[in-house]
Design an enzyme around this catalytic site. Sequence first.
Site, PDB file in Angstrom:
ATOM      1  N   ARG A 101       0.865  -1.192   0.000  1.00 55.70           N
ATOM      2  CA  ARG A 101       0.000   0.000   0.000  1.00 55.70           C
ATOM      3  C   ARG A 101       0.898   1.237   0.000  1.00 55.70           C
ATOM      4  O   ARG A 101       1.699   1.425   0.912  1.00 55.70           O
ATOM      5  CB  ARG A 101      -0.908  -0.016   1.244  1.00 55.70           C
ATOM      6  CG  ARG A 101      -1.719   1.230   1.368  1.00 55.70           C
ATOM      7  CD  ARG A 101      -2.725   1.262   2.516  1.00 55.70           C
ATOM      8  NE  ARG A 101      -3.282   2.603   2.505  1.00 55.70           N
ATOM      9  CZ  ARG A 101      -3.360   3.404   3.546  1.00 55.70           C
ATOM     10  NH1 ARG A 101      -2.991   3.000   4.749  1.00 55.70           N
ATOM     11  NH2 ARG A 101      -3.840   4.619   3.417  1.00 55.70           N
ATOM     12  N   HIS A 147      -2.872  10.919   0.583  1.00 56.92           N
ATOM     13  CA  HIS A 147      -2.348  10.696   1.936  1.00 56.92           C
ATOM     14  C   HIS A 147      -1.752  12.031   2.397  1.00 56.92           C
ATOM     15  O   HIS A 147      -0.555  12.144   2.635  1.00 56.92           O
ATOM     16  CB  HIS A 147      -1.318   9.565   1.927  1.00 56.92           C
ATOM     17  CG  HIS A 147      -1.090   8.933   3.275  1.00 56.92           C
ATOM     18  ND1 HIS A 147      -1.256   7.593   3.524  1.00 56.92           N
ATOM     19  CD2 HIS A 147      -0.712   9.469   4.464  1.00 56.92           C
ATOM     20  CE1 HIS A 147      -0.974   7.318   4.791  1.00 56.92           C
ATOM     21  NE2 HIS A 147      -0.633   8.451   5.387  1.00 56.92           N
ATOM     22  N   GLU A 193      -7.474   8.442   6.206  1.00 56.59           N
ATOM     23  CA  GLU A 193      -7.793   9.076   7.484  1.00 56.59           C
ATOM     24  C   GLU A 193      -8.372  10.494   7.376  1.00 56.59           C
ATOM     25  O   GLU A 193      -7.733  11.470   7.789  1.00 56.59           O
ATOM     26  CB  GLU A 193      -6.547   9.114   8.390  1.00 56.59           C
ATOM     27  CG  GLU A 193      -6.010   7.748   8.737  1.00 56.59           C
ATOM     28  CD  GLU A 193      -5.017   7.768   9.914  1.00 56.59           C
ATOM     29  OE1 GLU A 193      -4.677   8.864  10.382  1.00 56.59           O
ATOM     30  OE2 GLU A 193      -4.607   6.683  10.350  1.00 56.59           O
ATOM     31  N   ASN A 334      -7.694   1.838   9.800  1.00 60.68           N
ATOM     32  CA  ASN A 334      -6.392   2.043  10.438  1.00 60.68           C
ATOM     33  C   ASN A 334      -6.621   1.991  11.935  1.00 60.68           C
ATOM     34  O   ASN A 334      -7.382   2.796  12.491  1.00 60.68           O
ATOM     35  CB  ASN A 334      -5.815   3.428  10.088  1.00 60.68           C
ATOM     36  CG  ASN A 334      -5.238   3.485   8.686  1.00 60.68           C
ATOM     37  OD1 ASN A 334      -5.293   2.509   7.939  1.00 60.68           O
ATOM     38  ND2 ASN A 334      -4.684   4.631   8.333  1.00 60.68           N
TER      39      ASN A 334
HETATM   40  C1  NOJ Z   1      -1.537   7.022  10.343  1.00 53.49           C
HETATM   41  C2  NOJ Z   1      -1.066   7.632   9.062  1.00 53.49           C
HETATM   42  O1  NOJ Z   1      -1.807   7.168   7.980  1.00 53.49           O
HETATM   43  C3  NOJ Z   1       0.426   7.496   8.805  1.00 53.49           C
HETATM   44  O2  NOJ Z   1       0.767   8.465   7.874  1.00 53.49           O
HETATM   45  C4  NOJ Z   1       1.176   7.650  10.103  1.00 53.49           C
HETATM   46  O3  NOJ Z   1       2.562   7.655   9.888  1.00 53.49           O
HETATM   47  C5  NOJ Z   1       0.800   6.503  11.007  1.00 53.49           C
HETATM   48  N1  NOJ Z   1      -0.621   6.522  11.277  1.00 53.49           N
HETATM   49  C6  NOJ Z   1       1.543   6.513  12.360  1.00 53.49           C
HETATM   50  O4  NOJ Z   1       1.242   7.687  13.033  1.00 53.49           O
END
Ligand code: NOJ
Length: 500
Positions: A101, A147, A193, A334
């Site tokens: 991913r 992202h 997210e 996540n």
């Molecule tokens: C969520 C995020 O998608 C990612 O970018 C981040 O590094 C990790 N969690 C850890 O915080």
Amino acid sequence: MASLEIYYTFIVCLFCFSQTTLAVDNRKFPAGFKFGVATASYQIEGGWDEDGKGENIWDHLTHVSPDLINHQSNGDISCDSYHKYKTDVALLKELGVDFYRFSLSWSRILPTGYIDGGINEPGVAYYENILDLLEENGIEPMITLYHWDLPQPLHENVGGWLNETTVDIFANYARLAFDLFGDRVKYWVTFNEPLSICQQGYETGGKAPAISDNPGVDLYICGHMVLKSHAAAYHIYDKEYKPKQKGKISIVINTNWAEPGSDDAKDVEAAERTLQFRFGWFANPIVHGNYPQVMIDRIGNRSVQEGFTQSRLPQFTDEEVESIKGTYDYIGLNHYSTSLIKWREDIEIGEPSSSKDMSVQESIDFSWETSASYWLFVVPWGMRKISKWVKDTYNNPEIIITENGYSDAGGILDDDRRINYIREYLSSLLEAIYDDEVNVTGYTAWSLMDNFEWFRGYAEKFGLYSVNFTDPERPRTPKASVDYYKSILTTRCLVEECTE
Ligand code: NOJ
């Protein structure tokens, strides 16, 4: 700790859970279950202005406000994956993952963010090369379109996710990505997210563009635009590409498990409300078409009392409800940690904020193992509970765990704690799969390698591979967790011998 809300009262644990050593589940992962690892463009690529790439909001913020970032670090070079992608695919091969991913840097493909601003061919070639190599090595790509690295011109010209115009601009970018890469991609993620994008980007100031001057308002506008953009991209894929490319597309939503602080019905209600405000904010619209009722009611009521003429939570039209409903082929989750939630009386009316809208007491159990991240406590059983909750709340969807991982500070190669974390969270996931019949089809470890951890810079390390950021060559070294993850990938089992 910019994103630590003052209204999240971290109380001393009154209802502590004894820390038990979990027996590791000895059942094999189901046939067809897929394992992968994840990264994101700004966190690993570097090459921030190379070969025609445009500036994005993270380039901008880290350059104009370096003091916001630990050690004034930035992603200008980071892991240098822009040049070292061949090495990275070799690492993926060594691990034996089923899928990888990663995200596209929008401004590497469209330097201005707009199609009319021109396509940057070297940027397209970069992702084509990665896809070619993945294919040669039998590794499936899962691509995240967004992202967190919005092209800076979109922020400056139209206000980014606060402006409806961005919906169409994103949809055009998404169509281009499907067009360019879709013949080789079976898993798409529109947004990673949205909770972090909107709450931290447009309320607490903990992520770019670090806007915090309109709390309780901007984050909900952002959420609204992100949901509309997601739905627009979903429909483009569904109608124009899915029939021939046969892939799946969805969104990735993050949440801690919210454990009620006691059996008291009010605590149970507060915990459910927390899940609705964090996960339901985005999951409810894509599954049922609209925001959770508890958000509509609470934000609506508070808005009236605060003197707003309408709710601070924007409303979808009937047409929009129909268009957003059902825009998922799986749910990306996540999940890293758990919080204890207790009831609190509604916070008095004053300056609005999303945490006041939710009004709960959030704490942790001090017996939980810590990590290098202030928000990440090791609570493996939360994995089973959140998976079951998603199953029960959203009509038993296919779920892919799109991120899960553990941070340490020193880049320790003997990373036993990470190994235990992965083992215990996966064990809990097996219970969800077999005992609760949750339809989880994949698991993604965050992250392939240590990388730029946003405002924490390079201080929190989530990688299976360590990266030496002081060496211009950015050498990657396997940690002990590489061998462990590799063994899971080979045996599909967490212990020495599994029952079939
Ligand atoms: C969520 C995020 O998608 C990612 O970018 C981040 O590094 C990790 N969690 C850890 O915080």
